[in-house]
Structure formats: C-alpha cells, structure tokens
Scaffold this motif. Structure first.
Motif, PDB file in Angstrom:
ATOM      1  N   TYR A  71       0.839  -1.211   0.000  1.00  0.00           N
ATOM      2  CA  TYR A  71       0.000   0.000   0.000  1.00  0.00           C
ATOM      3  C   TYR A  71       0.871   1.257   0.000  1.00  0.00           C
ATOM      4  O   TYR A  71       0.507   2.275  -0.602  1.00  0.00           O
ATOM      5  N   ASN A  72       1.993   1.168   0.661  1.00  0.00           N
ATOM      6  CA  ASN A  72       2.947   2.277   0.640  1.00  0.00           C
ATOM      7  C   ASN A  72       3.404   2.545  -0.796  1.00  0.00           C
ATOM      8  O   ASN A  72       3.475   3.686  -1.240  1.00  0.00           O
ATOM      9  N   LYS A 132      -3.945   3.384   4.581  1.00  0.00           N
ATOM     10  CA  LYS A 132      -4.039   1.930   4.736  1.00  0.00           C
ATOM     11  C   LYS A 132      -2.711   1.351   5.228  1.00  0.00           C
ATOM     12  O   LYS A 132      -2.686   0.470   6.089  1.00  0.00           O
ATOM     13  N   ALA A 133      -1.619   1.857   4.649  1.00  0.00           N
ATOM     14  CA  ALA A 133      -0.288   1.371   5.034  1.00  0.00           C
ATOM     15  C   ALA A 133      -0.031   1.646   6.515  1.00  0.00           C
ATOM     16  O   ALA A 133       0.456   0.780   7.257  1.00  0.00           O
ATOM     17  N   GLU A 134      -0.399   2.849   6.967  1.00  0.00           N
ATOM     18  CA  GLU A 134      -0.172   3.225   8.372  1.00  0.00           C
ATOM     19  C   GLU A 134      -0.931   2.289   9.310  1.00  0.00           C
ATOM     20  O   GLU A 134      -0.396   1.809  10.320  1.00  0.00           O
ATOM     21  N   GLU A 135      -2.184   2.009   8.955  1.00  0.00           N
ATOM     22  CA  GLU A 135      -3.014   1.152   9.801  1.00  0.00           C
ATOM     23  C   GLU A 135      -2.397  -0.241   9.951  1.00  0.00           C
ATOM     24  O   GLU A 135      -2.328  -0.799  11.058  1.00  0.00           O
ATOM     25  N   LYS A 157      10.884   1.712  11.928  1.00  0.00           N
ATOM     26  CA  LYS A 157      11.531   2.420  10.817  1.00  0.00           C
ATOM     27  C   LYS A 157      10.562   2.578   9.644  1.00  0.00           C
ATOM     28  O   LYS A 157      10.507   3.624   8.994  1.00  0.00           O
ATOM     29  N   HIS A 158       9.767   1.528   9.368  1.00  0.00           N
ATOM     30  CA  HIS A 158       8.747   1.605   8.318  1.00  0.00           C
ATOM     31  C   HIS A 158       7.828   2.798   8.539  1.00  0.00           C
ATOM     32  O   HIS A 158       7.546   3.583   7.635  1.00  0.00           O
ATOM     33  N   LEU A 159       7.355   2.899   9.775  1.00  0.00           N
ATOM     34  CA  LEU A 159       6.427   3.985  10.097  1.00  0.00           C
ATOM     35  C   LEU A 159       7.099   5.349   9.936  1.00  0.00           C
ATOM     36  O   LEU A 159       6.487   6.298   9.435  1.00  0.00           O
ATOM     37  N   ALA A 160       8.353   5.432  10.355  1.00  0.00           N
ATOM     38  CA  ALA A 160       9.085   6.704  10.235  1.00  0.00           C
ATOM     39  C   ALA A 160       9.197   7.125   8.771  1.00  0.00           C
ATOM     40  O   ALA A 160       8.950   8.283   8.411  1.00  0.00           O
ATOM     41  N   VAL A 161       9.553   6.161   7.905  1.00  0.00           N
ATOM     42  CA  VAL A 161       9.680   6.461   6.470  1.00  0.00           C
ATOM     43  C   VAL A 161       8.325   6.853   5.893  1.00  0.00           C
ATOM     44  O   VAL A 161       8.210   7.781   5.082  1.00  0.00           O
ATOM     45  N   LEU A 162       7.271   6.149   6.333  1.00  0.00           N
ATOM     46  CA  LEU A 162       5.922   6.450   5.855  1.00  0.00           C
ATOM     47  C   LEU A 162       5.515   7.870   6.247  1.00  0.00           C
ATOM     48  O   LEU A 162       4.999   8.641   5.416  1.00  0.00           O
ATOM     49  N   TYR A 163       5.764   8.247   7.507  1.00  0.00           N
ATOM     50  CA  TYR A 163       5.403   9.593   7.953  1.00  0.00           C
ATOM     51  C   TYR A 163       6.202  10.649   7.182  1.00  0.00           C
ATOM     52  O   TYR A 163       5.687  11.728   6.885  1.00  0.00           O
ATOM     53  N   LYS A 164       7.441  10.308   6.845  1.00  0.00           N
ATOM     54  CA  LYS A 164       8.250  11.248   6.059  1.00  0.00           C
ATOM     55  C   LYS A 164       7.631  11.469   4.685  1.00  0.00           C
ATOM     56  O   LYS A 164       7.560  12.594   4.182  1.00  0.00           O
ATOM     57  N   LYS A 165       7.156  10.374   4.076  1.00  0.00           N
ATOM     58  CA  LYS A 165       6.511  10.488   2.751  1.00  0.00           C
ATOM     59  C   LYS A 165       5.203  11.281   2.832  1.00  0.00           C
ATOM     60  O   LYS A 165       4.829  11.977   1.896  1.00  0.00           O
ATOM     61  N   MET A 166       4.504  11.116   3.968  1.00  0.00           N
ATOM     62  CA  MET A 166       3.229  11.818   4.127  1.00  0.00           C
ATOM     63  C   MET A 166       3.427  13.297   4.463  1.00  0.00           C
ATOM     64  O   MET A 166       2.476  14.066   4.431  1.00  0.00           O
TER      65      MET A 166
END
Length: 541
Positions: free
Chosen positions: A496-497, A504-507, A532-541
C-alpha cells in the motif's frame, strides 16, 4: 586458458595434402597429381606449412573452382611466402569480384573501422555509421570475408578472425599513416558519444544512464586511450554509468588501467568518483532516479572494496543503504543487499561486531521478504557462518552451515529458485487449487512468497490478492496475534505504501508493530524495522 599463446606445430606433407584436399572436395574441385606435388613442395618452409596458411591456401583454390584457372591461381599463391601476403591476395580477389568502386570503398571502410575498434563492430552499427551501405551489399561482403577467414562473429560483433588478417588490413588500407587510423577512430568516437547522448568532448552529463550500453562502455574509453587523449578519457571515466557498466561486467583491471593512464592513484580516483556522485545526487528527483543513485553508490563501494580501500568503501555503501531504506522500504530485499555488501567490508576490515549486526539485519529482511527456506536466506546464513568461523566460533558456524545446507537441498529438489519465472508461472497456475485447499501454515507461507515475488515484479494487483489471502489464512490457522501475521501485515503495508495508499499502510504497520511488541523481545530487530517503516511512511506523508 592459462597460456598466453597457443603454439601449433607445423603441418607435415601428409597433413598439408589432407587439409587442402578437404577444402577442395567441399567445392567439388579436383587437383591433378602435378598440382598436388607443387603444393607439397611449396608448403615446406616454416611460414608456409602452418595450419592457417594451408587452410587459406585450400580455400583460395576451392573458390576458383572448376571454372577458373587453377594453375594461374597456384602461381599467384606461390609468390606469397607468408600468411599476411596470402591474405592480401585473397582481399584483392574479393575486391575484383565487386561490381562497383562504391562497393570497393565500402569494403575498405568496413575493414578499417573494424580494425580500429576495441572488440569489433556489429552489422547494425556499420549500417548506422555508413547510411549508404545497404543490407544486401553488407550481407554479400560479410559472407565473402567470413568464408575466406578474414572476419568472424563474436558476441554479435564482426571482428578479424586472426591477427594476420588484421595486419593485412593495416598494410592494405592504413599504411598511409597515423592520420588514417585517427580518422576512423574519431568516427567511432563520434558514433558512440552520440549513442550515449553525452557531449563528452564538451561537458559531462549524467542524464544518459538509459543509453550507456556495454558497447559504449567498452569502446569509448579504449578509443580515447588509443588516441592518447587523457583529458577526454578522464571525462569519460567520470561518467559514472560508463564506469559502472565496465565494473559490473568484470572489467575491473581494464578500468583500473584507464585511471593509471590519466595519472590518478587509487585514493584520488575514489575521491573523484565520490565527489561526482554527490554532485549527481543534487539533480536526483523522484524515486526512480534515487534507486539508480543507490545502485551507483553500491557499485562504487564494491569497487573501492576490491581495491582494498576499505575505509573509503564504507561511505558510499552506507549512503546506498540510506537511500534504499527511504526510496524503497526498510524491509525491501535491496536493503538486505546493501547490508550484505557493507558487512562484507567490515569483515575484510576485521570489524566483526559491526559485520555481525549487519548480516543479522540482512537475514531478518530476507526471511521476511522471501520466507525462511529461500536461497537468499541461505546466502546470509553462509555469510554469518563464515564470520563466526573467522572468530573461532565453530559451533555457531556449524549450526548455520547445516541450516543453509538444508535450505539449498530443498531448493535443489524444487528444481530451481522460487524467483525463477518458470516456477512462478507454474505456481500461479496452482493458485486455484491452493486457495481452495486446506488452510495450513505452509500454504499461507507459499501465498506470502508468491505475493512478495509479484510485488518485486511490480505486479501490485496480483501481489495484493496473494498477500491478503496469506494474511487471512494465517489469522485463521495461527491466530491474529501470531508473529507470522505481523509479517503478512508488514508486506501488505509495504504494498500500500508503494501504491501511495498511505492511510491503509499506516493502519497495517501499526497492527504489525502491536503484534510484534506483544510477541517479541523488546530489543528484537523486527520491532526496529516496523518502527523504521512507520518513520519512512510519515516522512513520505
């Protein structure tokens, strides 16, 4: 080949007769006894009884056939006392068979441009170099030159079949001086520069990675070396995609020799490459260019490691790792590749603690991405085993070796890697049977592996189907709080990322993190990866 030159013994009279007879028989040409005796007497000197000379002599006689004057041809051949002079006779006979001066001129240009190239020239390249050269004329010329042992094919390229043939072309067409050779070299330089879409003579551009073929990388630096133009060679080497192409295909020594020619030692070369990469990084925008940048950093790191510049190899490999973690995903297999390469440097540097940590991270990612019984996992186990062996931890090394051996045995029984496209198609055909069959942990793992494989091929829709089915099956069989469910959630979140469905990815990442927090130890690497996944995701968001 361990020997630099292959020496063939001179042929005796019986072998000479046999070889010439074989060539003549292939063309239904019959020699008289008198002609055979003349040939036998002629082929007695050191230069006329070697295998190449006799073969060429036989082909020349066979080409005359029953329609020509064999005695006259023999008389001309007998005046040629070595292979090069016989090749010149053959070339003149080919020239005489051509219908126009234009075709003779094209013959000259073809042989000269092949002669000044590094590894030869392809037919398509010849037709682009000389637009007036039709495919019909080229086919006819190549047929004649190949038949008479002048040219041969290698890797799709036309090249001289023997050094004597090249020497003949030089004497026949390039004896006028260095200016003739330089002109043909310059023609090739301009052609391959155009192929790169880079004006190497004027400036240095990085926007050419899609056009840096193995041909451009092979020919351009070598041509500049032959011209003795150190400045242009230097600029060409600083095209990172040219150097990457050479290194990845095993031309390590050749690449190093070019740098030695421009007067740069290893440390200076490393610094220049790193500075060029940092400059290129400023122009990188978008995920695709960043992934390409990571590949360049990794190639540079591996190159410096091979040179023994371990301290300088760490920085590019570390940067490659950072880029892949951000541009791709912290659990992406390419991240494991970066970790593996960086660990290899630390092993060579005898920093075993650093290496162990990186190998374990690479192992964790590989297990998450491919499953615990994949050959990539076996590779990481072998690397760790070697590391433990170097530290005299023989018991730990032996355990890992055994585990790796079992994985490779299973892979061999499956007749190839799970990454093989043939096996992938075969498994995809079994999808219906798999999804309608019993819910088992093995079936769930297989579905997860297939989902990851489709994800790596960028077939995201199919990957999503497999990963969802795997998650559902694991939740039913193992329970929703099992660590394997966290793996499925993690993979589905990565998908989803990739599709930019960040909510969806965050959930799913949050769910995976919650499971791993409850199921694993507080310092377990999987927890760090999910954070780390979440950190990268938040950076993209």
């Amino acid at each position: 080949r361990l020997w630099p030159t292959l020496h063939l013994d001179p042929l005796n009279s019986k072998d000479v007769k046999s070889l010439i007879s074989a060539e003549c028989n292939s063309a239904n040409v019959k020699l008289t006894k008198e002609q055979e005796k003349k040939l036998e007497r002629h082929c007695r000197s050191a230069t006329t009884c070697n295998a190449l000379y006799v073969t060429l002599l036989g082909k020349t006689i066979a080409c005359v056939g029953n329609t020509g004057n064999i005695d006259e041809t023999l008389q001309q051949c007998f005046q040629c006392q070595d292979t090069v002079s016989l090749y010149r006779l053959v070339l003149r006979s080919i020239q005489e068979s051509l219908q126009s001066d234009e075709e003779k001129g094209l013959l000259r240009q073809i042989l000269c441009v092949i002669g000044v190239s590094h590894n030869g020239v392809s037919e398509s390249e010849l037709m682009e170099l000389y637009p007036e050269l039709s495919s019909t004329v080229l086919a006819s010329l190549v047929h004649s030159l190949h038949k008479m042992c002048l040219l041969t094919y290698g890797c799709g390229l036309l090249k001289f079949q023997h050094l004597q043939a090249w020497e003949m072309a030089r004497l026949e067409y390039m004896e006028e001086g260095e200016n003739v050779i330089s002109a043909y070299r310059q023609k090739l330089v301009e052609y391959f520069t155009m192929q790169l879409r880079v004006l190497i003579l004027i400036c240095f551009s990085f926007n050419s990675q899609d056009r840096v073929t193995w041909r451009s990388a092979d020919e351009l630096p070598w041509l500049f070396q032959q011209q003795g133009d150190k400045q242009k060679l230097h600029k060409c080497l600083l095209n990172l995609f040219v150097s990457q192409n050479l290194y990845k295909r095993g031309h390590f020594a050749e690449l190093l020799s070019y740098w030695q020619l421009v007067g740069k030692d290893k440390s200076s070369m490393a610094a220049e490459y790193f500075d060029s990469l940092k400059e290129y990084e400023k122009s990188c925008e978008g995920e695709e260019s960043m992934i390409c940048l990571a590949d360049l950093y990794e190639t540079l790191g591996r190159f410096l490691k091979d040179l023994g510049l371990l301290s300088q190899a760490v920085a590019p490999l570390q940067r490659s790792l950072e880029i892949r973690e951000t541009a791709l995903d912290p659990d992406h297999p390419r991240v494991a590749q970066s970790l593996h390469q960086l660990a290899g440097v630390y092993v060579q540097w005898k920093k075993f603690g650093n290496a162990e940590q990186l190998y374990k991270q690479a192992l964790e990612i590989s297990e998450n991405a491919y499953g615990a019984e994949h050959p990539r996992v076996a590779r990481e186990l072998d690397a760790l085993a070697t590391l433990y062996q170097k530290q005299n931890k023989y018991e730990q090394a032996e355990q890992l070796r055994k585990k790796s051996f079992k994985i490779r045995q299973k892979a061999a029984r499956r007749k190839g890697s799970l990454c093989g496209f043939a096996l992938l198609r075969q498994r995809a055909l079994q999808l219906e049977e798999l999804t309608l069959g019993k819910d088992t942990p093995d079936n769930a793992r297989t579905l997860n592996e297939l989902g990851v494989l489709y994800y790596l091929q960028n077939n995201l829709e199919t990957a999503e189907l497999f990963l969802k089915r795997s998650l559902e099956m694991r939740e039913r069989v193992l329970g929703p709080d099992h660590p394997d469910c966290a793996q499925s959630l993690n993979n589905l979140a990565a998908l989803y990322n990739e599709k930019q469905l960040y909510d969806k990815a965050e959930e799913l990442y949050e769910k995976a993190l919650d499971i791993r927090r409850r199921a694993l130890a507080p310092d377990h690497p999987s927890l760090a990866y999910t954070v780390k996944h979440l950190a990268v995701l938040y950076k993209k968001m």
